[in-house]
Design an enzyme around this catalytic site. Structure first.
Site, short mmCIF file in Angstrom:
data_model
loop_
_atom_site.label_atom_id
_atom_site.label_comp_id
_atom_site.label_asym_id
_atom_site.label_seq_id
_atom_site.Cartn_x
_atom_site.Cartn_y
_atom_site.Cartn_z
CB THR A 78 -1.01 0.07 1.31
OG1 THR A 78 -0.31 -0.10 2.47
CG2 THR A 78 -2.02 -1.12 1.14
NE ARG A 131 -3.10 -2.54 10.77
CZ ARG A 131 -2.40 -3.04 10.16
NH1 ARG A 131 -1.41 -2.38 9.45
NH2 ARG A 131 -2.36 -4.43 9.74
CG ASP A 258 3.86 -9.92 5.30
OD1 ASP A 258 3.56 -9.34 4.34
OD2 ASP A 258 3.75 -9.42 6.52
C1 0GY Z 1 1.05 -7.34 4.48
C2 0GY Z 1 0.57 -6.59 5.74
C3 0GY Z 1 0.55 -5.47 6.08
C4 0GY Z 1 0.57 -4.42 4.99
C5 0GY Z 1 0.27 -4.52 3.64
O1 0GY Z 1 0.49 -3.43 1.51
C6 0GY Z 1 0.72 -3.29 2.81
O2 0GY Z 1 1.09 -2.33 3.25
O3 0GY Z 1 0.20 -5.60 3.34
C7 0GY Z 1 -0.14 -4.88 7.26
O4 0GY Z 1 0.32 -3.86 7.67
O5 0GY Z 1 -0.95 -5.92 7.99
O6 0GY Z 1 0.55 -8.28 4.15
O7 0GY Z 1 2.22 -7.14 4.33
#
Ligand code: 0GY
Length: 312
Positions: A78, A131, A258
Protein backbone atom coordinates in the site's frame (compact mmCIF):
# COMPACT_ATOMS: atom_id res chain seq x y z
CA UNK A 1 20.13 8.09 0.74
CA UNK A 2 16.39 7.77 0.40
CA UNK A 3 14.55 11.11 0.50
CA UNK A 4 11.91 9.54 2.74
CA UNK A 5 11.94 9.45 6.54
CA UNK A 6 10.62 6.18 7.95
CA UNK A 7 7.50 6.13 10.10
CA UNK A 8 8.60 6.59 13.74
CA UNK A 9 9.13 3.23 15.43
CA UNK A 10 9.47 1.42 12.10
CA UNK A 11 11.10 -2.00 12.44
CA UNK A 12 13.52 -2.86 9.63
CA UNK A 13 13.67 -6.34 8.13
CA UNK A 14 16.03 -8.84 9.73
CA UNK A 15 19.46 -8.40 8.16
CA UNK A 16 21.02 -11.83 8.66
CA UNK A 17 18.32 -14.49 8.79
CA UNK A 18 19.35 -17.94 9.90
CA UNK A 19 19.45 -20.84 7.49
CA UNK A 20 16.19 -22.77 7.97
CA UNK A 21 16.45 -26.27 9.39
CA UNK A 22 13.44 -27.18 7.26
CA UNK A 23 14.64 -28.14 3.80
CA UNK A 24 12.16 -26.71 1.34
CA UNK A 25 11.02 -28.97 -1.51
CA UNK A 26 12.42 -28.11 -4.95
CA UNK A 27 10.28 -25.49 -6.68
CA UNK A 28 9.02 -23.90 -3.43
CA UNK A 29 7.25 -20.55 -3.83
CA UNK A 30 7.22 -17.67 -1.35
CA UNK A 31 3.69 -16.61 -2.30
CA UNK A 32 3.44 -13.40 -0.29
CA UNK A 33 6.20 -10.82 -0.15
CA UNK A 34 6.73 -7.20 -1.11
CA UNK A 35 9.31 -4.78 -2.44
CA UNK A 36 9.60 -1.27 -1.01
CA UNK A 37 11.25 1.29 -3.27
CA UNK A 38 14.08 1.95 -3.10
CA UNK A 39 12.55 5.38 -2.53
CA UNK A 40 15.15 7.12 -4.70
CA UNK A 41 14.05 5.08 -7.74
CA UNK A 42 10.44 4.31 -6.90
CA UNK A 43 9.04 7.05 -4.65
CA UNK A 44 6.46 6.13 -2.04
CA UNK A 45 2.90 7.23 -2.81
CA UNK A 46 1.61 10.54 -1.44
CA UNK A 47 -1.51 8.80 -0.09
CA UNK A 48 0.50 6.15 1.85
CA UNK A 49 -0.30 5.43 5.50
CA UNK A 50 3.28 4.49 6.43
CA UNK A 51 6.80 5.07 5.13
CA UNK A 52 8.91 1.92 5.27
CA UNK A 53 12.61 1.20 5.06
CA UNK A 54 13.70 0.32 1.54
CA UNK A 55 13.54 -3.35 0.57
CA UNK A 56 14.69 -3.86 -3.00
CA UNK A 57 14.09 -6.61 -5.52
CA UNK A 58 17.76 -7.64 -5.29
CA UNK A 59 17.45 -7.98 -1.51
CA UNK A 60 14.26 -10.02 -1.91
CA UNK A 61 15.90 -12.37 -4.39
CA UNK A 62 18.93 -12.79 -2.10
CA UNK A 63 16.54 -13.82 0.69
CA UNK A 64 14.75 -16.22 -1.68
CA UNK A 65 18.02 -17.96 -2.44
CA UNK A 66 19.19 -17.97 1.17
CA UNK A 67 15.97 -19.55 2.46
CA UNK A 68 15.79 -22.10 -0.35
CA UNK A 69 12.79 -20.81 -2.28
CA UNK A 70 12.68 -21.02 -6.04
CA UNK A 71 10.12 -18.33 -6.88
CA UNK A 72 8.19 -15.37 -5.43
CA UNK A 73 4.75 -13.87 -5.67
CA UNK A 74 5.23 -10.16 -5.03
CA UNK A 75 2.23 -8.26 -3.73
CA UNK A 76 1.95 -4.54 -4.35
CA UNK A 77 2.32 -2.83 -0.97
CA UNK A 78 0.00 0.00 0.00
CA UNK A 79 2.94 2.40 0.48
CA UNK A 80 3.23 2.45 -3.33
CA UNK A 81 -0.48 3.10 -3.88
CA UNK A 82 -1.53 2.25 -7.44
CA UNK A 83 1.91 3.01 -8.91
CA UNK A 84 3.13 -0.50 -9.67
CA UNK A 85 6.55 0.56 -11.03
CA UNK A 86 8.64 -1.05 -8.27
CA UNK A 87 6.65 -4.27 -8.59
CA UNK A 88 6.97 -4.36 -12.38
CA UNK A 89 10.70 -3.66 -12.16
CA UNK A 90 11.09 -6.57 -9.73
CA UNK A 91 9.13 -8.89 -12.01
CA UNK A 92 11.30 -7.93 -14.91
CA UNK A 93 14.48 -8.56 -12.87
CA UNK A 94 13.24 -11.97 -11.72
CA UNK A 95 13.73 -13.68 -15.07
CA UNK A 96 10.31 -15.30 -14.88
CA UNK A 97 10.77 -16.45 -11.28
CA UNK A 98 8.27 -13.98 -9.85
CA UNK A 99 4.61 -13.22 -10.42
CA UNK A 100 2.89 -10.06 -9.24
CA UNK A 101 -0.32 -8.90 -7.63
CA UNK A 102 -1.00 -5.26 -8.52
CA UNK A 103 -3.18 -2.44 -7.27
CA UNK A 104 -5.17 -0.71 -10.00
CA UNK A 105 -7.83 1.97 -10.23
CA UNK A 106 -10.87 1.90 -12.48
CA UNK A 107 -9.24 4.26 -15.02
CA UNK A 108 -6.53 1.70 -15.92
CA UNK A 109 -6.44 1.07 -19.68
CA UNK A 110 -6.75 -2.34 -21.33
CA UNK A 111 -3.30 -1.76 -22.78
CA UNK A 112 -1.78 -1.22 -19.34
CA UNK A 113 -3.43 -4.40 -18.08
CA UNK A 114 -2.05 -6.33 -21.05
CA UNK A 115 1.44 -4.93 -20.39
CA UNK A 116 1.19 -5.97 -16.75
CA UNK A 117 0.13 -9.44 -17.76
CA UNK A 118 3.14 -9.74 -20.05
CA UNK A 119 5.36 -8.65 -17.14
CA UNK A 120 3.96 -11.40 -14.90
CA UNK A 121 1.07 -9.80 -13.02
CA UNK A 122 -1.62 -12.35 -12.26
CA UNK A 123 -4.01 -10.51 -9.97
CA UNK A 124 -5.13 -7.40 -8.18
CA UNK A 125 -5.38 -6.80 -4.47
CA UNK A 126 -8.43 -5.32 -2.75
CA UNK A 127 -7.52 -4.08 0.70
CA UNK A 128 -10.15 -3.56 3.40
CA UNK A 129 -7.79 -2.98 6.34
CA UNK A 130 -8.72 0.54 7.33
CA UNK A 131 -5.35 1.55 8.79
CA UNK A 132 -3.71 0.84 5.41
CA UNK A 133 -5.95 2.37 2.76
CA UNK A 134 -8.71 4.87 2.08
CA UNK A 135 -12.12 3.51 1.19
CA UNK A 136 -12.75 2.46 -2.41
CA UNK A 137 -16.40 2.15 -3.47
CA UNK A 138 -17.55 -1.43 -4.05
CA UNK A 139 -18.82 -0.64 -7.54
CA UNK A 140 -15.29 0.42 -8.54
CA UNK A 141 -13.83 -2.82 -7.16
CA UNK A 142 -16.45 -4.94 -8.89
CA UNK A 143 -15.78 -3.14 -12.16
CA UNK A 144 -12.04 -3.89 -11.78
CA UNK A 145 -12.77 -7.54 -10.98
CA UNK A 146 -14.88 -7.82 -14.13
CA UNK A 147 -12.10 -6.22 -16.20
CA UNK A 148 -9.37 -8.56 -14.95
CA UNK A 149 -11.42 -11.78 -14.98
CA UNK A 150 -10.95 -12.39 -18.73
CA UNK A 151 -7.18 -12.24 -18.22
CA UNK A 152 -7.45 -15.22 -15.87
CA UNK A 153 -6.28 -13.04 -12.98
CA UNK A 154 -7.26 -13.49 -9.34
CA UNK A 155 -8.43 -11.06 -6.68
CA UNK A 156 -6.40 -11.03 -3.47
CA UNK A 157 -8.38 -9.77 -0.50
CA UNK A 158 -6.99 -8.43 2.76
CA UNK A 159 -9.40 -7.87 5.63
CA UNK A 160 -9.87 -8.37 9.38
CA UNK A 161 -11.96 -11.33 10.55
CA UNK A 162 -14.50 -9.10 12.31
CA UNK A 163 -15.34 -7.52 8.94
CA UNK A 164 -16.08 -10.78 7.09
CA UNK A 165 -19.86 -10.76 7.77
CA UNK A 166 -20.20 -7.31 6.23
CA UNK A 167 -17.95 -8.17 3.27
CA UNK A 168 -19.46 -11.62 2.63
CA UNK A 169 -21.86 -10.67 -0.16
CA UNK A 170 -19.20 -8.70 -2.00
CA UNK A 171 -16.57 -11.43 -1.71
CA UNK A 172 -18.92 -14.22 -2.76
CA UNK A 173 -19.97 -12.25 -5.87
CA UNK A 174 -16.41 -11.94 -7.20
CA UNK A 175 -16.11 -13.64 -10.60
CA UNK A 176 -12.49 -14.82 -10.20
CA UNK A 177 -10.31 -16.99 -8.05
CA UNK A 178 -10.13 -15.22 -4.69
CA UNK A 179 -7.03 -15.48 -2.49
CA UNK A 180 -7.27 -14.42 1.16
CA UNK A 181 -4.27 -12.86 2.87
CA UNK A 182 -3.20 -14.24 6.24
CA UNK A 183 -6.23 -16.50 6.87
CA UNK A 184 -8.52 -13.48 7.01
CA UNK A 185 -6.67 -12.22 10.09
CA UNK A 186 -8.39 -14.29 12.80
CA UNK A 187 -8.22 -13.18 16.41
CA UNK A 188 -6.00 -16.01 17.61
CA UNK A 189 -7.08 -15.48 21.23
CA UNK A 190 -10.47 -16.89 20.24
CA UNK A 191 -11.03 -20.63 19.94
CA UNK A 192 -10.35 -22.17 16.56
CA UNK A 193 -13.78 -23.85 16.84
CA UNK A 194 -15.53 -20.58 17.74
CA UNK A 195 -17.97 -18.66 15.52
CA UNK A 196 -15.43 -16.23 14.07
CA UNK A 197 -13.15 -18.82 12.48
CA UNK A 198 -16.15 -21.06 11.69
CA UNK A 199 -17.38 -18.31 9.37
CA UNK A 200 -14.03 -18.26 7.58
CA UNK A 201 -14.10 -22.06 7.26
CA UNK A 202 -17.62 -21.82 5.83
CA UNK A 203 -16.41 -19.15 3.38
CA UNK A 204 -13.79 -21.56 2.04
CA UNK A 205 -15.96 -24.66 2.24
CA UNK A 206 -18.88 -23.16 0.31
CA UNK A 207 -16.75 -21.36 -2.28
CA UNK A 208 -14.23 -23.57 -4.07
CA UNK A 209 -12.79 -20.49 -5.84
CA UNK A 210 -11.48 -19.20 -2.48
CA UNK A 211 -7.89 -19.91 -1.41
CA UNK A 212 -6.04 -18.83 1.73
CA UNK A 213 -2.50 -17.88 2.59
CA UNK A 214 -1.65 -19.51 5.92
CA UNK A 215 0.91 -16.78 6.46
CA UNK A 216 1.92 -14.17 9.00
CA UNK A 217 2.13 -15.96 12.35
CA UNK A 218 4.33 -13.06 13.48
CA UNK A 219 1.47 -10.65 12.76
CA UNK A 220 -1.38 -12.74 14.14
CA UNK A 221 0.25 -14.15 17.25
CA UNK A 222 -0.30 -12.97 20.80
CA UNK A 223 1.89 -15.69 22.33
CA UNK A 224 4.80 -14.44 20.21
CA UNK A 225 8.01 -16.01 18.94
CA UNK A 226 9.63 -16.62 22.30
CA UNK A 227 8.97 -20.34 22.72
CA UNK A 228 11.98 -21.23 20.63
CA UNK A 229 13.29 -23.46 23.40
CA UNK A 230 12.14 -26.63 21.70
CA UNK A 231 9.31 -27.15 24.21
CA UNK A 232 6.58 -25.29 22.32
CA UNK A 233 6.42 -24.09 18.76
CA UNK A 234 6.90 -20.37 18.22
CA UNK A 235 3.65 -18.53 17.56
CA UNK A 236 1.82 -21.47 19.11
CA UNK A 237 -1.54 -19.68 19.24
CA UNK A 238 -1.53 -19.40 15.42
CA UNK A 239 -0.81 -23.10 14.87
CA UNK A 240 -4.38 -24.47 15.31
CA UNK A 241 -5.81 -21.99 12.80
CA UNK A 242 -3.21 -22.56 10.11
CA UNK A 243 -3.17 -26.30 10.66
CA UNK A 244 -6.96 -26.50 10.37
CA UNK A 245 -6.80 -24.81 6.97
CA UNK A 246 -3.88 -26.90 5.72
CA UNK A 247 -5.62 -30.12 6.75
CA UNK A 248 -9.08 -29.18 5.46
CA UNK A 249 -8.21 -27.37 2.24
CA UNK A 250 -4.85 -28.87 1.40
CA UNK A 251 -5.16 -27.99 -2.30
CA UNK A 252 -6.13 -24.33 -1.72
CA UNK A 253 -3.53 -23.05 0.74
CA UNK A 254 -0.41 -20.99 0.07
CA UNK A 255 2.45 -19.77 2.24
CA UNK A 256 4.56 -16.63 2.15
CA UNK A 257 7.17 -14.90 4.27
CA UNK A 258 5.51 -11.44 4.11
CA UNK A 259 9.06 -10.05 3.88
CA UNK A 260 9.90 -7.21 4.59
CA UNK A 261 7.11 -7.41 7.18
CA UNK A 262 5.49 -3.97 7.12
CA UNK A 263 4.09 -2.38 10.26
CA UNK A 264 5.22 -4.88 12.87
CA UNK A 265 5.24 -3.26 16.27
CA UNK A 266 6.95 -5.54 18.79
CA UNK A 267 9.41 -7.81 17.02
CA UNK A 268 10.87 -8.49 13.60
CA UNK A 269 11.07 -12.19 12.78
CA UNK A 270 14.17 -14.01 11.65
CA UNK A 271 12.91 -15.26 8.26
CA UNK A 272 14.83 -18.53 8.68
CA UNK A 273 12.82 -19.31 11.82
CA UNK A 274 9.63 -18.33 10.04
CA UNK A 275 10.36 -20.99 7.44
CA UNK A 276 10.91 -23.50 10.22
CA UNK A 277 7.45 -22.61 11.50
CA UNK A 278 6.00 -24.21 8.36
CA UNK A 279 6.78 -27.59 9.93
CA UNK A 280 4.29 -26.81 12.73
CA UNK A 281 1.39 -26.15 10.39
CA UNK A 282 2.10 -28.51 7.47
CA UNK A 283 3.28 -31.56 9.29
CA UNK A 284 3.78 -34.07 6.49
CA UNK A 285 5.99 -34.02 3.41
CA UNK A 286 2.84 -34.28 1.29
CA UNK A 287 1.25 -31.21 2.92
CA UNK A 288 4.47 -29.23 2.51
CA UNK A 289 4.71 -30.23 -1.14
CA UNK A 290 1.14 -29.02 -1.78
CA UNK A 291 1.48 -25.82 0.27
CA UNK A 292 4.83 -24.75 -1.09
CA UNK A 293 5.04 -26.19 -4.60
CA UNK A 294 1.93 -27.77 -6.13
CA UNK A 295 -0.66 -25.17 -5.13
CA UNK A 296 1.28 -22.00 -5.98
CA UNK A 297 2.61 -23.52 -9.20
CA UNK A 298 -0.92 -24.38 -10.30
CA UNK A 299 -2.11 -20.87 -9.49
CA UNK A 300 0.79 -18.74 -10.73
CA UNK A 301 2.77 -20.89 -13.17
CA UNK A 302 0.08 -23.22 -14.59
CA UNK A 303 2.30 -23.82 -17.59
CA UNK A 304 4.75 -25.60 -15.25
CA UNK A 305 2.21 -27.48 -13.15
CA UNK A 306 2.78 -31.19 -13.09
CA UNK A 307 6.02 -30.96 -15.04
CA UNK A 308 9.59 -31.50 -14.00
CA UNK A 309 10.22 -27.75 -14.43
CA UNK A 310 8.07 -26.96 -11.38
CA UNK A 311 10.78 -28.57 -9.35
CA UNK A 312 13.64 -26.93 -11.25
C1 0GY B 1 1.09 -7.43 4.67
C2 0GY B 1 0.49 -6.72 5.78
C3 0GY B 1 0.38 -5.38 5.96
C4 0GY B 1 0.68 -4.37 5.01
C5 0GY B 1 0.46 -4.43 3.68
O1 0GY B 1 0.41 -3.54 1.56
C6 0GY B 1 0.65 -3.32 2.73
O2 0GY B 1 0.99 -2.22 3.16
O3 0GY B 1 0.06 -5.53 3.10
C7 0GY B 1 -0.08 -4.92 7.28
O4 0GY B 1 0.30 -3.82 7.71
O5 0GY B 1 -0.84 -5.66 7.94
O6 0GY B 1 0.51 -8.34 4.10
O7 0GY B 1 2.18 -7.09 4.31
Amino acid sequence: MTPFAKTPGWLDWYPQPSKPRLKLPPGAVDAHCHVFGPGTLFPYAPERKYTPCDASAAQLFALRDHLGFDKNVIVQATCHGADNSALLDALQRSGGRARGIATVRRDISDEALADMHAAGVRGVRFNFVKRLVDFTPRDELLEIAQRIAPLGWQVVIYFEAVDLPELWDFFTALPTTVVVDHMGRPDTRLPVDGPEFALFMKFMREHPNVWSKVSCPERLSHSGPSALDGQQPAYRDVVPFARRLVETFSDRVLWGTDWPHPNLKDHMPDDGLLVDFIGSIATTAQQQQQLLVDNPTRLYWPELAGTAEAAA
